[in-house]
Design an enzyme around this catalytic site. Structure first.
Site, PDB file in Angstrom:
ATOM      1  N   ASP A 127      -6.892   3.896  -7.624  1.00 32.43           N
ATOM      2  CA  ASP A 127      -8.120   4.032  -6.840  1.00 32.43           C
ATOM      3  C   ASP A 127      -8.637   5.463  -6.933  1.00 32.43           C
ATOM      4  O   ASP A 127      -8.208   6.344  -6.197  1.00 32.43           O
ATOM      5  CB  ASP A 127      -7.857   3.634  -5.381  1.00 32.43           C
ATOM      6  CG  ASP A 127      -9.117   3.768  -4.524  1.00 32.43           C
ATOM      7  OD1 ASP A 127     -10.168   4.195  -5.056  1.00 32.43           O
ATOM      8  OD2 ASP A 127      -9.051   3.463  -3.321  1.00 32.43           O
ATOM      9  N   GLY A 144     -10.332  -3.550   7.661  1.00 29.47           N
ATOM     10  CA  GLY A 144     -10.116  -3.531   9.102  1.00 29.47           C
ATOM     11  C   GLY A 144     -10.732  -4.733   9.802  1.00 29.47           C
ATOM     12  O   GLY A 144     -11.048  -5.746   9.179  1.00 29.47           O
ATOM     13  N   ASP A 183      -5.065  -8.329   4.574  1.00 30.84           N
ATOM     14  CA  ASP A 183      -4.049  -7.593   5.327  1.00 30.84           C
ATOM     15  C   ASP A 183      -4.215  -7.860   6.826  1.00 30.84           C
ATOM     16  O   ASP A 183      -3.314  -8.365   7.493  1.00 30.84           O
ATOM     17  CB  ASP A 183      -4.154  -6.089   5.021  1.00 30.84           C
ATOM     18  CG  ASP A 183      -3.004  -5.287   5.618  1.00 30.84           C
ATOM     19  OD1 ASP A 183      -2.063  -5.901   6.147  1.00 30.84           O
ATOM     20  OD2 ASP A 183      -3.049  -4.042   5.555  1.00 30.84           O
ATOM     21  N   THR A 184      -5.402  -7.562   7.346  1.00 33.11           N
ATOM     22  CA  THR A 184      -5.652  -7.635   8.788  1.00 33.11           C
ATOM     23  C   THR A 184      -5.308  -9.006   9.392  1.00 33.11           C
ATOM     24  O   THR A 184      -4.671  -9.074  10.452  1.00 33.11           O
ATOM     25  CB  THR A 184      -7.132  -7.287   9.074  1.00 33.11           C
ATOM     26  OG1 THR A 184      -7.377  -5.973   8.562  1.00 33.11           O
ATOM     27  CG2 THR A 184      -7.427  -7.303  10.567  1.00 33.11           C
ATOM     28  N   SER A 196       0.858  -1.183   0.000  1.00 27.29           N
ATOM     29  CA  SER A 196       0.000   0.000   0.000  1.00 27.29           C
ATOM     30  C   SER A 196       0.899   1.240   0.000  1.00 27.29           C
ATOM     31  O   SER A 196       2.115   1.134   0.200  1.00 27.29           O
ATOM     32  CB  SER A 196      -0.878   0.017   1.248  1.00 27.29           C
ATOM     33  OG  SER A 196      -0.057   0.194   2.396  1.00 27.29           O
ATOM     34  N   HIS A 253     -11.945  -6.669  -1.698  1.00 25.78           N
ATOM     35  CA  HIS A 253     -11.103  -6.041  -0.662  1.00 25.78           C
ATOM     36  C   HIS A 253     -11.721  -6.324   0.706  1.00 25.78           C
ATOM     37  O   HIS A 253     -12.882  -6.702   0.814  1.00 25.78           O
ATOM     38  CB  HIS A 253     -11.036  -4.527  -0.888  1.00 25.78           C
ATOM     39  CG  HIS A 253     -10.126  -4.137  -2.002  1.00 25.78           C
ATOM     40  ND1 HIS A 253      -9.054  -3.305  -1.828  1.00 25.78           N
ATOM     41  CD2 HIS A 253     -10.113  -4.480  -3.315  1.00 25.78           C
ATOM     42  CE1 HIS A 253      -8.424  -3.139  -2.979  1.00 25.78           C
ATOM     43  NE2 HIS A 253      -9.056  -3.838  -3.901  1.00 25.78           N
ATOM     44  N   GLY A 254     -10.937  -6.077   1.777  1.00 26.47           N
ATOM     45  CA  GLY A 254     -11.467  -6.213   3.131  1.00 26.47           C
ATOM     46  C   GLY A 254     -11.930  -7.629   3.432  1.00 26.47           C
ATOM     47  O   GLY A 254     -12.981  -7.833   4.051  1.00 26.47           O
ATOM     48  N   ASP A 303      -1.241  -1.445  -3.965  1.00 26.23           N
ATOM     49  CA  ASP A 303      -2.602  -1.489  -3.428  1.00 26.23           C
ATOM     50  C   ASP A 303      -3.109  -0.047  -3.235  1.00 26.23           C
ATOM     51  O   ASP A 303      -2.400   0.794  -2.673  1.00 26.23           O
ATOM     52  CB  ASP A 303      -2.550  -2.230  -2.075  1.00 26.23           C
ATOM     53  CG  ASP A 303      -3.926  -2.572  -1.521  1.00 26.23           C
ATOM     54  OD1 ASP A 303      -4.881  -2.653  -2.301  1.00 26.23           O
ATOM     55  OD2 ASP A 303      -4.020  -2.771  -0.281  1.00 26.23           O
ATOM     56  N   GLU A 340     -11.091   0.624  -9.013  1.00 23.62           N
ATOM     57  CA  GLU A 340     -12.169   0.395  -8.033  1.00 23.62           C
ATOM     58  C   GLU A 340     -13.398   1.201  -8.407  1.00 23.62           C
ATOM     59  O   GLU A 340     -13.321   2.369  -8.750  1.00 23.62           O
ATOM     60  CB  GLU A 340     -11.687   0.787  -6.621  1.00 23.62           C
ATOM     61  CG  GLU A 340     -12.787   0.648  -5.561  1.00 23.62           C
ATOM     62  CD  GLU A 340     -12.297   0.916  -4.131  1.00 23.62           C
ATOM     63  OE1 GLU A 340     -11.132   0.585  -3.830  1.00 23.62           O
ATOM     64  OE2 GLU A 340     -13.074   1.472  -3.345  1.00 23.62           O
TER      65      GLU A 340
HETATM   66 ZN   LIG Z   1      -8.533  -2.354  -0.138  1.00 22.26          ZN
END
Ligand SMILES: [Zn+2]
Length: 283
Positions: free
Chosen positions: A103, A180, A231-232, A49, A207-208, A81, A133
């Site tokens: 993005d 998140g 990621d999280t 990112s 995503h997410g 990202d 996106e």
């Molecule tokens: Zn994302």
């Protein structure tokens, strides 16, 4: 081997599986992801990112990722990202990223299309793949009201127009996930995924995806998701292992001994995802 994002995602699109895209910030995370990819024989996307690039420095993070990819026996793409800054996107292309995300999702449709096309013109000239996106993928802290939820999601007709007017390689869609740690259970709009896939026929990106139930991810993949961003869950694997280790070894000062269990734990978590996404055994 280092390959483009398209090379990886086109195979996933044709054969109906998804590839994990895991965020990278340092050497141990990169090694953990590559180890998992080789163990499961899975293609993989290493993604940095803008925050990750700021933390490590673009020279370090691109060099680490490229060495990892070139030494690897599975296909690896190095991806930016959430590129919201045009200069940052171009810099990543110059530093050897094989895929970038532009993005511009916070802008109206026409501007999003224009910014995406500007990046595509440059990226495709040097064989770099582009993800864009459409819709608004927020954070879990955003507290979107139920009646407003619909408005944040990717509109099917706009997706068709977006893909026609850009020729983008892959599209990140807003279908109910958020970035998140989730407080409740995320509700995915499966009909929307299916409709967008049928009408655009390109690789779709979720995503997410940390904290989303595996059965939901499997269903999303069966309906057309080909790239799943994580990621999280890797952050949690990293932090949990370090906390565990230091609890029993509070006097340890050797960074190698502190980071080794974290690397092993991240690798295990990543390998599990690769099996769920269906990319295991595809390399
Ligand atoms: Zn994302």
């Amino acid at each position: 081997m280092l390959v483009t994002g398209s090379e990886i995602l086109q195979d996933a699109h044709k054969n109906g599986y998804a590839v994990g895209a895991f965020n990278i910030n340092n050497m141990e995370i990169i090694q953990a992801i590559i180890e998992a990819a080789e163990e499961t024989r899975s293609p993989v996307i290493l993604q940095a990112s803008q925050g990750g690039i700021k933390y490590a420095g673009i020279e370090y993070i691109s060099a680490l990722a490229k060495v990892a990819a070139e030494r690897s026996t599975v296909p690896v793409a190095v991806h930016l990202d959430h590129g919201t800054d045009f200069v940052q996107v171009v810099k990543c292309i110059r530093y050897g990223f094989t895929s970038v995300m532009v993005d511009a999702s916070k802008y109206p449709l026409e501007e999003n299309i224009a910014m995406t096309n500007k990046v595509i013109e440059i990226a495709h000239a040097v064989d770099v793949s582009v993800e864009a996106e459409l819709g608004k993928i927020g954070g879990t802290e955003d507290h979107i009201k139920v009646d407003e939820r619909e408005a944040t999601m990717t509109n099917v007709d706009e997706a068709v127009r977006f893909v026609e007017e850009t020729g983008v390689d892959s599209l990140a869609i807003a279908v109910g996930t958020a970035h998140g740690v989730y407080k409740g259970k995320p509700e995915l709009d499966f009909d929307r995924i299916k409709a967008i896939k049928e009408k655009t026929n390109i690789p779709l990106v979720l995503h997410g995806s940390s904290g989303v139930a595996y059965e939901d991810l499997e269903k999303a993949v069966s309906l057309g998701i080909n790239k799943i961003n994580i990621d999280t869950d890797v952050r949690m694997a990293f932090a949990d292992a370090i906390k565990d280790f230091l609890k029993d070894n509070i006097d340890e000062i050797d960074p190698r001994k502190i980071l080794k269990p974290a690397r092993a734990n991240m690798s295990q978590v990543v390998a599990e995802k690769m099996r769920v996404f269906g990319s295991a055994g595809r390399a």
